[in-house]
Write a protein that holds these residues in place. Structure first.
Motif, PDB file in Angstrom:
ATOM      1  N   TYR A 138      50.284 -23.146 -53.122  1.00 17.00           N
ATOM      2  CA  TYR A 138      50.701 -24.318 -53.414  1.00 17.00           C
ATOM      3  C   TYR A 138      49.209 -25.375 -53.042  1.00 17.00           C
ATOM      4  O   TYR A 138      48.413 -25.882 -53.693  1.00 17.00           O
ATOM      5  CB  TYR A 138      51.697 -25.331 -53.236  1.00 17.00           C
ATOM      6  CG  TYR A 138      51.598 -26.874 -53.272  1.00 17.00           C
ATOM      7  CD1 TYR A 138      51.642 -27.322 -54.727  1.00 17.00           C
ATOM      8  CD2 TYR A 138      51.232 -27.559 -52.145  1.00 17.00           C
ATOM      9  CE1 TYR A 138      51.424 -28.742 -54.893  1.00 17.00           C
ATOM     10  CE2 TYR A 138      51.096 -28.987 -52.488  1.00 17.00           C
ATOM     11  CZ  TYR A 138      51.372 -29.590 -53.885  1.00 17.00           C
ATOM     12  OH  TYR A 138      50.985 -30.858 -54.134  1.00 17.00           O
ATOM     13  N   TRP A 139      49.102 -24.948 -51.680  1.00 17.51           N
ATOM     14  CA  TRP A 139      48.031 -25.809 -51.096  1.00 17.51           C
ATOM     15  C   TRP A 139      46.627 -25.182 -51.435  1.00 17.51           C
ATOM     16  O   TRP A 139      45.623 -26.035 -51.370  1.00 17.51           O
ATOM     17  CB  TRP A 139      48.244 -25.985 -49.529  1.00 17.51           C
ATOM     18  CG  TRP A 139      49.210 -26.783 -49.077  1.00 17.51           C
ATOM     19  CD1 TRP A 139      50.653 -26.556 -48.664  1.00 17.51           C
ATOM     20  CD2 TRP A 139      49.087 -28.386 -49.284  1.00 17.51           C
ATOM     21  NE1 TRP A 139      50.948 -27.998 -48.518  1.00 17.51           N
ATOM     22  CE2 TRP A 139      50.134 -28.778 -48.950  1.00 17.51           C
ATOM     23  CE3 TRP A 139      47.914 -29.016 -49.766  1.00 17.51           C
ATOM     24  CZ2 TRP A 139      50.307 -30.311 -49.048  1.00 17.51           C
ATOM     25  CZ3 TRP A 139      48.342 -30.672 -49.737  1.00 17.51           C
ATOM     26  CH2 TRP A 139      49.392 -30.869 -49.307  1.00 17.51           C
ATOM     27  N   LEU A 171      43.182 -30.572 -57.075  1.00 16.45           N
ATOM     28  CA  LEU A 171      43.439 -31.811 -56.481  1.00 16.45           C
ATOM     29  C   LEU A 171      44.711 -32.609 -56.732  1.00 16.45           C
ATOM     30  O   LEU A 171      45.317 -33.209 -55.939  1.00 16.45           O
ATOM     31  CB  LEU A 171      42.293 -32.692 -56.657  1.00 16.45           C
ATOM     32  CG  LEU A 171      40.851 -32.251 -56.015  1.00 16.45           C
ATOM     33  CD1 LEU A 171      39.813 -33.124 -56.223  1.00 16.45           C
ATOM     34  CD2 LEU A 171      40.982 -31.829 -54.656  1.00 16.45           C
ATOM     35  N   ASP A 172      45.129 -32.519 -57.978  1.00 17.40           N
ATOM     36  CA  ASP A 172      46.462 -33.463 -58.216  1.00 17.40           C
ATOM     37  C   ASP A 172      47.575 -32.524 -58.078  1.00 17.40           C
ATOM     38  O   ASP A 172      47.718 -31.358 -58.387  1.00 17.40           O
ATOM     39  CB  ASP A 172      46.045 -33.698 -59.955  1.00 17.40           C
ATOM     40  CG  ASP A 172      47.285 -34.490 -60.300  1.00 17.40           C
ATOM     41  OD1 ASP A 172      47.287 -35.577 -59.831  1.00 17.40           O
ATOM     42  OD2 ASP A 172      48.485 -33.856 -61.101  1.00 17.40           O
ATOM     43  N   HIS A 173      48.573 -33.365 -57.555  1.00 19.26           N
ATOM     44  CA  HIS A 173      49.871 -32.678 -57.246  1.00 19.26           C
ATOM     45  C   HIS A 173      50.541 -32.011 -58.374  1.00 19.26           C
ATOM     46  O   HIS A 173      51.130 -30.838 -58.275  1.00 19.26           O
ATOM     47  CB  HIS A 173      50.742 -33.733 -56.550  1.00 19.26           C
ATOM     48  CG  HIS A 173      52.129 -33.175 -56.388  1.00 19.26           C
ATOM     49  ND1 HIS A 173      52.624 -32.376 -55.454  1.00 19.26           N
ATOM     50  CD2 HIS A 173      53.327 -33.642 -57.257  1.00 19.26           C
ATOM     51  CE1 HIS A 173      53.862 -32.225 -55.617  1.00 19.26           C
ATOM     52  NE2 HIS A 173      54.303 -33.030 -56.486  1.00 19.26           N
ATOM     53  N   ASP A 174      50.466 -32.852 -59.552  1.00 20.72           N
ATOM     54  CA  ASP A 174      51.378 -32.286 -60.705  1.00 20.72           C
ATOM     55  C   ASP A 174      50.764 -31.094 -61.324  1.00 20.72           C
ATOM     56  O   ASP A 174      51.303 -30.308 -61.818  1.00 20.72           O
ATOM     57  CB  ASP A 174      51.524 -33.475 -61.919  1.00 20.72           C
ATOM     58  CG  ASP A 174      52.590 -34.439 -61.246  1.00 20.72           C
ATOM     59  OD1 ASP A 174      53.358 -34.186 -60.361  1.00 20.72           O
ATOM     60  OD2 ASP A 174      52.232 -35.878 -61.650  1.00 20.72           O
ATOM     61  N   ASP A 175      49.354 -31.401 -61.307  1.00 22.84           N
ATOM     62  CA  ASP A 175      48.494 -30.151 -61.746  1.00 22.84           C
ATOM     63  C   ASP A 175      49.001 -28.997 -60.906  1.00 22.84           C
ATOM     64  O   ASP A 175      49.113 -27.632 -61.536  1.00 22.84           O
ATOM     65  CB  ASP A 175      47.261 -30.497 -62.043  1.00 22.84           C
ATOM     66  CG  ASP A 175      46.713 -31.560 -62.965  1.00 22.84           C
ATOM     67  OD1 ASP A 175      47.473 -31.560 -63.679  1.00 22.84           O
ATOM     68  OD2 ASP A 175      45.742 -32.132 -63.100  1.00 22.84           O
ATOM     69  N   ALA A 176      48.753 -28.775 -59.709  1.00 26.63           N
ATOM     70  CA  ALA A 176      48.956 -27.942 -58.841  1.00 26.63           C
ATOM     71  C   ALA A 176      50.198 -27.235 -59.138  1.00 26.63           C
ATOM     72  O   ALA A 176      50.582 -26.017 -59.077  1.00 26.63           O
ATOM     73  CB  ALA A 176      48.812 -28.421 -57.410  1.00 26.63           C
ATOM     74  N   ASP A 177      51.484 -28.031 -59.337  1.00 27.25           N
ATOM     75  CA  ASP A 177      52.730 -27.622 -59.539  1.00 27.25           C
ATOM     76  C   ASP A 177      52.829 -26.782 -60.689  1.00 27.25           C
ATOM     77  O   ASP A 177      53.187 -25.717 -60.965  1.00 27.25           O
ATOM     78  CB  ASP A 177      53.860 -28.802 -59.708  1.00 27.25           C
ATOM     79  CG  ASP A 177      54.196 -29.291 -58.385  1.00 27.25           C
ATOM     80  OD1 ASP A 177      54.041 -28.453 -57.310  1.00 27.25           O
ATOM     81  OD2 ASP A 177      54.962 -30.247 -58.213  1.00 27.25           O
TER      82      ASP A 177
END
Length: 180
Positions: free
Chosen positions: A33-34, A41-47
């Motif tokens: 995830y990190w 950069l974006d949390h939702d995109d990373a998910d």
């Protein structure tokens, strides 16, 4: 704790696959995830990218030959998924990669999931100016403290080229931070 070799074997057998996959996700989800988050950069995109990464790992585990560590192989998948995601995102928005990077950093300032301070925001702005490969190498070495040999497997690049990319990235970041 289960060894990587045992985990891979269990992932390749139907009767143990579901439980082994759960172990795999629980073992690697935070690190992946990190890694992905530092690229998109974006949390939702990373998910979303993380989910796609695990789907690819699940579908392609039979193709994993064990020539590298499992996490190096998964990092390569996560990296490729992240870069593909960013290309698609810039194409959908009808903007260049550079414009997308700038917009992503600006959005980061208002992101409720971003826990960094002003210095970390400046670092993200500096990272946004780097070519993708230098940014990847910097993130993997600086944030994740990965060995060059592991990065080499994940990015399919020689150790010498990685050291050079890291050195150039550090110089560019230093220059950016001094001038801003």
């Amino acid at each position: 704790m289960i060894t990587e070799e045992t985990l891979v074997e269990e992932l390749k057998h139907k009767e143990s696959q579901a439980k082994a996959f759960e172990v795999l996700v629980n073992t690697y989800k935070e690190r992946l995830y990190w890694h992905i988050r530092r690229i998109v950069l974006d949390h939702d995109d990373a998910d979303d990218v993380l989910q796609n990464t695990f789907i690819k790992v699940y579908r392609n585990i039979d193709g994993f030959k064990g020539d590298s560590k499992l996490y190096s192989w998964m990092y390569r998948i996560a990296t490729n998924e992240s870069l593909t995601f960013l290309k698609q995102k810039s194409k959908k928005a009808g903007i260049s990669d550079g414009e997308l990077k700038t917009a992503m950093v600006e959005k980061l300032e208002s992101d409720v999931y971003f826990e960094g301070d002003e210095i970390q925001l400046k670092l993200q702005k500096a990272l946004a100016t780097l070519p993708d490969k230098q940014k990847l190498v910097f993130n993997m070495k600086y944030y994740q403290d990965m060995k060059y040999e592991d990065i080499s497997v994940a990015l399919e690049t020689s150790v010498g080229a990685l050291k050079s990319s890291y050195h150039l990235a550090v110089k560019k970041i230093e220059t950016y931070l001094k001038s801003n």
